[in-house]
Design a protein around this motif. Structure first.
Motif, PDB file in Angstrom:
ATOM      1  N   ALA A   8      -1.509   5.629   0.560  1.00 61.51           N
ATOM      2  CA  ALA A   8      -0.658   4.501   0.927  1.00 61.51           C
ATOM      3  C   ALA A   8       0.593   5.000   1.650  1.00 61.51           C
ATOM      4  O   ALA A   8       1.214   5.973   1.218  1.00 61.51           O
ATOM      5  N   PRO A   9       0.990   4.365   2.746  1.00 57.84           N
ATOM      6  CA  PRO A   9       2.183   4.792   3.495  1.00 57.84           C
ATOM      7  C   PRO A   9       3.449   4.836   2.641  1.00 57.84           C
ATOM      8  O   PRO A   9       4.281   5.729   2.811  1.00 57.84           O
ATOM      9  N   ILE A  10       3.585   3.898   1.690  1.00 55.93           N
ATOM     10  CA  ILE A  10       4.778   3.847   0.857  1.00 55.93           C
ATOM     11  C   ILE A  10       4.892   5.072  -0.032  1.00 55.93           C
ATOM     12  O   ILE A  10       5.993   5.445  -0.470  1.00 55.93           O
ATOM     13  N   ALA A  11       3.764   5.736  -0.301  1.00 57.24           N
ATOM     14  CA  ALA A  11       3.771   6.910  -1.184  1.00 57.24           C
ATOM     15  C   ALA A  11       3.941   8.213  -0.412  1.00 57.24           C
ATOM     16  O   ALA A  11       3.970   9.280  -1.016  1.00 57.24           O
ATOM     17  N   SER A  12       4.070   8.129   0.906  1.00 50.79           N
ATOM     18  CA  SER A  12       4.173   9.338   1.724  1.00 50.79           C
ATOM     19  C   SER A  12       5.560   9.963   1.596  1.00 50.79           C
ATOM     20  O   SER A  12       6.522   9.327   1.139  1.00 50.79           O
ATOM     21  N   ARG A  13       5.651  11.188   2.068  1.00 50.27           N
ATOM     22  CA  ARG A  13       6.907  11.930   1.970  1.00 50.27           C
ATOM     23  C   ARG A  13       8.029  11.264   2.767  1.00 50.27           C
ATOM     24  O   ARG A  13       9.187  11.245   2.340  1.00 50.27           O
ATOM     25  N   ARG A  14       7.699  10.694   3.918  1.00 50.39           N
ATOM     26  CA  ARG A  14       8.740  10.103   4.764  1.00 50.39           C
ATOM     27  C   ARG A  14       9.314   8.809   4.177  1.00 50.39           C
ATOM     28  O   ARG A  14      10.380   8.352   4.593  1.00 50.39           O
ATOM     29  N   SER A  15       8.611   8.220   3.215  1.00 54.49           N
ATOM     30  CA  SER A  15       9.090   6.977   2.600  1.00 54.49           C
ATOM     31  C   SER A  15       9.641   7.212   1.201  1.00 54.49           C
ATOM     32  O   SER A  15       9.671   6.295   0.381  1.00 54.49           O
ATOM     33  N   TRP A  16      10.090   8.437   0.916  1.00 57.98           N
ATOM     34  CA  TRP A  16      10.464   8.810  -0.440  1.00 57.98           C
ATOM     35  C   TRP A  16      11.589   7.939  -1.004  1.00 57.98           C
ATOM     36  O   TRP A  16      11.528   7.524  -2.166  1.00 57.98           O
ATOM     37  N   PHE A  17      12.602   7.639  -0.195  1.00 63.27           N
ATOM     38  CA  PHE A  17      13.742   6.884  -0.719  1.00 63.27           C
ATOM     39  C   PHE A  17      13.334   5.459  -1.076  1.00 63.27           C
ATOM     40  O   PHE A  17      13.662   4.965  -2.166  1.00 63.27           O
ATOM     41  N   LEU A  18      12.627   4.802  -0.177  1.00 53.40           N
ATOM     42  CA  LEU A  18      12.170   3.435  -0.442  1.00 53.40           C
ATOM     43  C   LEU A  18      11.245   3.409  -1.653  1.00 53.40           C
ATOM     44  O   LEU A  18      11.325   2.508  -2.494  1.00 53.40           O
ATOM     45  N   SER A  19      10.372   4.413  -1.745  1.00 50.18           N
ATOM     46  CA  SER A  19       9.435   4.483  -2.861  1.00 50.18           C
ATOM     47  C   SER A  19      10.169   4.610  -4.191  1.00 50.18           C
ATOM     48  O   SER A  19       9.827   3.937  -5.170  1.00 50.18           O
ATOM     49  N   LEU A  20      11.193   5.447  -4.243  1.00 51.54           N
ATOM     50  CA  LEU A  20      11.950   5.633  -5.483  1.00 51.54           C
ATOM     51  C   LEU A  20      12.727   4.366  -5.855  1.00 51.54           C
ATOM     52  O   LEU A  20      12.852   4.035  -7.039  1.00 51.54           O
ATOM     53  N   ILE A  21      13.247   3.664  -4.850  1.00 50.75           N
ATOM     54  CA  ILE A  21      13.947   2.405  -5.124  1.00 50.75           C
ATOM     55  C   ILE A  21      12.981   1.393  -5.748  1.00 50.75           C
ATOM     56  O   ILE A  21      13.311   0.690  -6.717  1.00 50.75           O
ATOM     57  N   ILE A  22      11.763   1.330  -5.183  1.00 49.43           N
ATOM     58  CA  ILE A  22      10.749   0.411  -5.718  1.00 49.43           C
ATOM     59  C   ILE A  22      10.377   0.793  -7.147  1.00 49.43           C
ATOM     60  O   ILE A  22      10.245  -0.074  -8.024  1.00 49.43           O
ATOM     61  N   VAL A  23      10.200   2.104  -7.403  1.00 47.76           N
ATOM     62  CA  VAL A  23       9.883   2.585  -8.753  1.00 47.76           C
ATOM     63  C   VAL A  23      10.982   2.169  -9.729  1.00 47.76           C
ATOM     64  O   VAL A  23      10.710   1.680 -10.840  1.00 47.76           O
ATOM     65  N   LEU A  24      12.247   2.349  -9.322  1.00 53.49           N
ATOM     66  CA  LEU A  24      13.379   1.999 -10.180  1.00 53.49           C
ATOM     67  C   LEU A  24      13.408   0.501 -10.471  1.00 53.49           C
ATOM     68  O   LEU A  24      13.554   0.091 -11.632  1.00 53.49           O
ATOM     69  N   LEU A  25      13.253  -0.309  -9.439  1.00 52.31           N
ATOM     70  CA  LEU A  25      13.320  -1.760  -9.606  1.00 52.31           C
ATOM     71  C   LEU A  25      12.184  -2.271 -10.499  1.00 52.31           C
ATOM     72  O   LEU A  25      12.409  -3.111 -11.383  1.00 52.31           O
ATOM     73  N   ILE A  26      10.976  -1.764 -10.270  1.00 53.74           N
ATOM     74  CA  ILE A  26       9.836  -2.209 -11.072  1.00 53.74           C
ATOM     75  C   ILE A  26      10.007  -1.797 -12.531  1.00 53.74           C
ATOM     76  O   ILE A  26       9.805  -2.609 -13.449  1.00 53.74           O
ATOM     77  N   THR A  27      10.412  -0.553 -12.751  1.00 47.12           N
ATOM     78  CA  THR A  27      10.549  -0.054 -14.123  1.00 47.12           C
ATOM     79  C   THR A  27      11.630  -0.797 -14.884  1.00 47.12           C
ATOM     80  O   THR A  27      11.409  -1.249 -16.017  1.00 47.12           O
ATOM     81  N   VAL A  28      12.805  -0.944 -14.279  1.00 47.08           N
ATOM     82  CA  VAL A  28      13.904  -1.665 -14.939  1.00 47.08           C
ATOM     83  C   VAL A  28      13.508  -3.122 -15.160  1.00 47.08           C
ATOM     84  O   VAL A  28      13.777  -3.697 -16.233  1.00 47.08           O
TER      85      VAL A  28
END
Length: 319
Positions: A8-28
């Motif tokens: 998935a493009p969202i899981a790629s290295r170039r999308s690391w910041f957006l991916s981490l923001i999504i992980v944080l928002l979903i988890t919280v």
């Protein structure tokens, strides 16, 4: 050696910041929803009115079902929330496959025996780190921050002692389920199963992925005077996964670590042993050094055992 197959493009290295923001928002978000659900269900399940909810957490000893209510909320808001957040992130966002069949295949009985050796060594050595961290002093310029940390630690210890002051075997079993099993499965699925493989994708370095994840794992518990021993444990769990490719090893190690403390507290309550959870320095320096040697030796043997497995790319091509 970790298994988290995703393109998935969202899981790629170039999308690391957006991916981490999504992980944080979903988890919280999941944690807030499940904790809220738990609090809503406390009154009808445990016969505690809404007016008494605040008093439940400030004066829990006034309520006969307080421990069960708190374990219920904790089980939903921590253990189960990490499991659900992990599945949402992996399956719906990253479109990732955990490779359960390969992870089962990579779990071996001799690896489990080595794991026991590793956890024994970490228990001895980490006691030294626990004692050092518990007695840390910040510079005078950070006196107010240190005072805040100590006050928070004292409040946490009061609640921990209340929850682990078992009055009967059933309370002990519930504690093992929530603190040992739920927390072990949920936190490992999230941190080692999702976060660590993502960090490996971002950094392209297994050691960095392990230690960054261990840092996040410890930081999220918000416990300054337990930060470094928890980070070391997180790193041990991380290497167990990195070297084996099976989440079953860190999950079992986490469950054993948490359950061992609960068992010690229960045996102490029964008068079988002497154990005080807020006392440090209970293992002497020579034994701690022996523990470090056992830990490093166990990790070396565990790593050598794991070298026989194919790389993830080879496994993916063979499916």
């Amino acid at each position: 050696m970790q298994i988290y197959k995703t393109k998935a493009p969202i899981a790629s290295r170039r999308s690391w910041f957006l991916s981490l923001i999504i992980v944080l928002l979903i988890t919280v978000g999941v944690m807030i929803l499940l904790q809220g659900l738990g609090l809503m269900l406390v009154p009808p399940i445990f016969n505690i009115s809404l007016d008494e909810m605040l008093a439940l957490f400030t004066s829990p000893s006034d309520f006969p079902n307080a421990k069960y209510a708190m374990y219920f909320v904790q089980g939903l808001g921590s253990g189960l929330s990490f499991i659900i957040a992990s599945l949402i992130i992996a399956k719906l966002i990253d479109k990732a496959d955990f490779g359960i069949e390969q992870q089962i295949d990579r779990f071996k009985f001799n690896g489990f025996l080595i794991l026991l050796l590793i956890m024994f060594g970490s228990l001895l050595f980490n006691s030294l780190i626990i004692d050092w961290n518990a007695n840390m002093h910040l510079p005078e310029s950070m006196g107010k921050l240190e005072e805040f940390f100590k006050r928070t630690e004292d409040e946490r210890m009061v609640m921990t002692k209340f929850l682990t002051d078992f009055e009967n075997p059933f309370e002990f079993v519930v504690a093992v389920l929530v603190i040992g099993i739920f927390a072990g499965v949920g936190e490992e699925l999230f941190f080692r199963g999702v976060v660590q493989p993502k960090m490996l994708i971002y950094t392209q370095n297994g050691h960095l992925a392990v230690w960054i994840t261990a840092f996040i794992f410890s930081a999220i518990h918000i416990q300054f005077y337990g930060f470094f021993p928890r980070m070391l444990l997180g790193a041990i769990f991380g290497y167990l996964y990195l070297y084996s490719g099976s989440l079953f090893y860190p999950i079992i190690a986490h469950i054993l670590n948490n359950t061992f403390t609960v068992v010690l507290l229960y045996l102490s309550k029964l008068g079988k042993i002497e154990f005080d959870i807020d006392q440090t320095g209970q293992v002497s320096l020579p034994y701690a050094i022996i523990g470090l040697f056992v830990l490093l030796l166990g990790m070396k043997v565990f790593k050598e055992k794991g070298k026989k497995y194919k790389l993830d790319e080879e496994l993916e091509e063979s499916l």
